[in-house]
Design a protein around this motif. Sequence first.
Motif, PDB file in Angstrom:
ATOM      1  N   ARG A  53      36.580  39.658  33.966  1.00 54.59           N
ATOM      2  CA  ARG A  53      35.392  39.846  34.792  1.00 54.59           C
ATOM      3  C   ARG A  53      34.840  41.263  34.631  1.00 54.59           C
ATOM      4  O   ARG A  53      35.596  42.233  34.460  1.00 54.59           O
ATOM      5  N   THR A  54      33.553  41.359  34.710  1.00 62.09           N
ATOM      6  CA  THR A  54      32.900  42.669  34.669  1.00 62.09           C
ATOM      7  C   THR A  54      32.180  42.981  35.976  1.00 62.09           C
ATOM      8  O   THR A  54      31.550  44.037  36.100  1.00 62.09           O
ATOM      9  N   ASP A  55      32.255  42.060  36.935  1.00 61.38           N
ATOM     10  CA  ASP A  55      31.701  42.311  38.251  1.00 61.38           C
ATOM     11  C   ASP A  55      32.352  41.383  39.264  1.00 61.38           C
ATOM     12  O   ASP A  55      33.092  40.471  38.895  1.00 61.38           O
ATOM     13  N   PHE A  56      32.081  41.612  40.543  1.00 61.66           N
ATOM     14  CA  PHE A  56      32.515  40.680  41.578  1.00 61.66           C
ATOM     15  C   PHE A  56      31.593  40.791  42.778  1.00 61.66           C
ATOM     16  O   PHE A  56      30.866  41.785  42.952  1.00 61.66           O
ATOM     17  N   PHE A  57      31.632  39.758  43.593  1.00 56.90           N
ATOM     18  CA  PHE A  57      30.778  39.654  44.780  1.00 56.90           C
ATOM     19  C   PHE A  57      31.550  40.115  46.007  1.00 56.90           C
ATOM     20  O   PHE A  57      32.692  39.717  46.220  1.00 56.90           O
ATOM     21  N   LEU A  64      46.638  36.812  36.950  1.00 51.54           N
ATOM     22  CA  LEU A  64      46.910  38.100  36.318  1.00 51.54           C
ATOM     23  C   LEU A  64      47.963  38.006  35.222  1.00 51.54           C
ATOM     24  O   LEU A  64      48.288  39.021  34.593  1.00 51.54           O
ATOM     25  N   VAL A  65      48.502  36.830  34.988  1.00 49.73           N
ATOM     26  CA  VAL A  65      49.604  36.680  34.034  1.00 49.73           C
ATOM     27  C   VAL A  65      49.259  37.234  32.654  1.00 49.73           C
ATOM     28  O   VAL A  65      50.071  37.948  32.049  1.00 49.73           O
ATOM     29  N   PRO A  66      48.076  36.962  32.090  1.00 46.64           N
ATOM     30  CA  PRO A  66      47.775  37.563  30.784  1.00 46.64           C
ATOM     31  C   PRO A  66      47.840  39.092  30.798  1.00 46.64           C
ATOM     32  O   PRO A  66      48.325  39.705  29.835  1.00 46.64           O
ATOM     33  N   LEU A  67      47.381  39.704  31.870  1.00 39.14           N
ATOM     34  CA  LEU A  67      47.426  41.165  31.958  1.00 39.14           C
ATOM     35  C   LEU A  67      48.862  41.651  32.124  1.00 39.14           C
ATOM     36  O   LEU A  67      49.230  42.708  31.587  1.00 39.14           O
ATOM     37  N   LEU A  68      49.675  40.892  32.851  1.00 34.75           N
ATOM     38  CA  LEU A  68      51.085  41.261  33.000  1.00 34.75           C
ATOM     39  C   LEU A  68      51.816  41.186  31.664  1.00 34.75           C
ATOM     40  O   LEU A  68      52.792  41.907  31.439  1.00 34.75           O
ATOM     41  N   ARG A  69      51.348  40.335  30.789  1.00 33.92           N
ATOM     42  CA  ARG A  69      51.968  40.179  29.462  1.00 33.92           C
ATOM     43  C   ARG A  69      51.443  41.181  28.449  1.00 33.92           C
ATOM     44  O   ARG A  69      51.879  41.192  27.299  1.00 33.92           O
ATOM     45  N   GLY A  70      50.469  41.978  28.857  1.00 31.03           N
ATOM     46  CA  GLY A  70      49.908  42.957  27.925  1.00 31.03           C
ATOM     47  C   GLY A  70      48.817  42.411  27.045  1.00 31.03           C
ATOM     48  O   GLY A  70      48.410  43.068  26.069  1.00 31.03           O
ATOM     49  N   GLU A  71      48.304  41.230  27.373  1.00 34.73           N
ATOM     50  CA  GLU A  71      47.230  40.639  26.587  1.00 34.73           C
ATOM     51  C   GLU A  71      45.894  41.274  26.988  1.00 34.73           C
ATOM     52  O   GLU A  71      45.794  41.961  28.001  1.00 34.73           O
ATOM     53  N   ARG A  84      50.957  48.487  37.728  1.00 29.78           N
ATOM     54  CA  ARG A  84      50.077  48.940  38.806  1.00 29.78           C
ATOM     55  C   ARG A  84      48.638  48.774  38.354  1.00 29.78           C
ATOM     56  O   ARG A  84      48.221  49.330  37.342  1.00 29.78           O
ATOM     57  N   PHE A  85      47.879  47.997  39.103  1.00 38.86           N
ATOM     58  CA  PHE A  85      46.472  47.778  38.776  1.00 38.86           C
ATOM     59  C   PHE A  85      45.632  48.889  39.405  1.00 38.86           C
ATOM     60  O   PHE A  85      45.577  49.024  40.625  1.00 38.86           O
ATOM     61  N   ALA A  86      44.977  49.665  38.566  1.00 36.90           N
ATOM     62  CA  ALA A  86      44.260  50.852  39.024  1.00 36.90           C
ATOM     63  C   ALA A  86      42.949  50.516  39.712  1.00 36.90           C
ATOM     64  O   ALA A  86      42.425  51.330  40.480  1.00 36.90           O
ATOM     65  N   ASN A  87      42.407  49.331  39.434  1.00 41.20           N
ATOM     66  CA  ASN A  87      41.103  48.946  39.982  1.00 41.20           C
ATOM     67  C   ASN A  87      41.220  47.608  40.691  1.00 41.20           C
ATOM     68  O   ASN A  87      40.698  46.584  40.234  1.00 41.20           O
ATOM     69  N   PRO A 110      46.900  48.677  33.942  1.00 41.95           N
ATOM     70  CA  PRO A 110      45.673  48.049  33.448  1.00 41.95           C
ATOM     71  C   PRO A 110      44.447  48.563  34.212  1.00 41.95           C
ATOM     72  O   PRO A 110      44.512  48.846  35.412  1.00 41.95           O
ATOM     73  N   GLN A 111      43.331  48.631  33.515  1.00 38.47           N
ATOM     74  CA  GLN A 111      42.101  49.154  34.106  1.00 38.47           C
ATOM     75  C   GLN A 111      41.113  48.061  34.518  1.00 38.47           C
ATOM     76  O   GLN A 111      40.076  48.355  35.114  1.00 38.47           O
ATOM     77  N   GLN A 112      41.416  46.811  34.219  1.00 39.58           N
ATOM     78  CA  GLN A 112      40.499  45.731  34.575  1.00 39.58           C
ATOM     79  C   GLN A 112      40.310  45.632  36.092  1.00 39.58           C
ATOM     80  O   GLN A 112      41.215  45.962  36.853  1.00 39.58           O
ATOM     81  N   MET A 113      39.130  45.155  36.506  1.00 43.87           N
ATOM     82  CA  MET A 113      38.882  44.915  37.931  1.00 43.87           C
ATOM     83  C   MET A 113      39.615  43.642  38.350  1.00 43.87           C
ATOM     84  O   MET A 113      39.358  42.556  37.814  1.00 43.87           O
ATOM     85  N   VAL A 114      40.520  43.790  39.307  1.00 45.59           N
ATOM     86  CA  VAL A 114      41.272  42.646  39.821  1.00 45.59           C
ATOM     87  C   VAL A 114      41.026  42.541  41.322  1.00 45.59           C
ATOM     88  O   VAL A 114      40.643  43.507  41.982  1.00 45.59           O
TER      89      VAL A 114
END
Length: 483
Positions: A396-400, A384-391, A82-85, A354-358
């Motif tokens: 990204r630190t921002d988005f438009f 998102l595959v790297p995040l799904l693998r736990g890497e 579950r992506f929190a952000n 994961p806490q990354q912005m997706v």
Amino acid sequence: MDDRRLPPPQLSRRQFLARSALTGASVAVATAQRGVSAAPPSPRPNFLFLLTDDQRWDMAGCAGNALIRTPNMDALAREGVRFANAFVTTSICAASRASVLTGLHERTHQFTFGTPPLRDELVDLSYPKLLRDAGYRTGFVGKFGIGVEQGATARMFDSFKPLNRTPYFKRQPDGSERHETDLDGDAAVDFLRGCKPDQPFCLSVSFNAPHAEDADPKQYFWPKAFDDLYTDVRMPVPKTADPAFFERQPDFLKKSMNRERWRWRFETPEKAQEMTKGYYRMVTGVDAVIGRLRDELVRLGVADNTVILLLGDNGYFLGERGFAGKWLMYEYSIRVPLLVYDPRVPQRQRGVVPQQMVLNLDVPETMLELAGVPVPATMRGRSLVPLLRGETPNWRTDFFYEHLFENKTIPKTEGVRTERWAYLRYFEQVPVYEELYDVVNDFDEEHNLAGDPAQRTVLNALRKRCDELRDRYGGPFVPRAKQ
């Protein structure tokens, strides 16, 4: 900040799109350069992609909502990721769905309500078209919501069954009535039962729920099985629903469609309670169909190789700020649920958050990489595959963000959301009206810091960043019909 795959600023939008109409061979080369293997795993996974309409991020038990009943969404989160952000880059169904289809921002794909259809060259680089070209059986059920040229859906989907609300309850041949959400489930099951064991599939199920029936005073219609749900629950009153907060906002927002629809749904405490319960019941209705589809995957013997993704097409106001609807660049409008369940991943990668912005833009790239299909260089998301693998990749630190729909009662918006700050501007107001929020310390965005001298450096940096991203994704807004 993630600039690695932004088109160079000296290219016009049309030049960029023309150069990006890659052949299969050049796509493969571009993909290899991005570090995505062109060799599909064996066997290739199936995909069940679930898209809900107007479900914001906190409308699931797994997101911390103790009132709502979503056992099947909660199971996907518990067994998957579950992506929190998770956010959308435009908070309106037409533009957001086109972004999910193509992996592009609204300013680049140029489709929303009232514009010409999505261009064929973008359809041909969409995730269903690319998966179909790679041998997948592709299907679509539910609300499509994207205008395309004649023949485009046939190029993308082997099976295309659009189902819409208005009304939600459909009269059946035997005289009975069934809810549109349940009919989505029927059509999805039919597609799954028609798949062959030796051909992978991608089924996109696009629910109309929990979108309101705007033309009906009742607004929210749910499957009758949930008539008694939430009757004894007292729905929470949003913190910023205080009339004093609403009065502090600028006049153009106080006269917006967001306020008009607030009158339809939340004008009195009694109406707000009943409408919010109706919205909750509709979400639970969708959840029940998700459980039905998972059961069918098990029955067909394909559950162990089917990746399930769930995304909301935009967020939603339930009275926050004195508003209803979405459209504007505030947290409740742009945050969405995003769940990914891959039954093939190790147990240690299940139930993680994961806490990354997706972004919604990330979903098509994720499916293509999991399928081993080259990702076009046109797409502007991240797999998102790297995040799904736990890497832990550089991320990204921002988005438009942007909202460009031509409507006098929905002010156009553009802005930048970073990990701490939300900068937005209503660029057609005279003078331009800006807002700046510290969303880490002020999640409900109660305190506009754009006029605070202490934040002048932050404001100027985000103005510059907004200009940069705006120009790289297409430049200052020009209505498509006038180009």
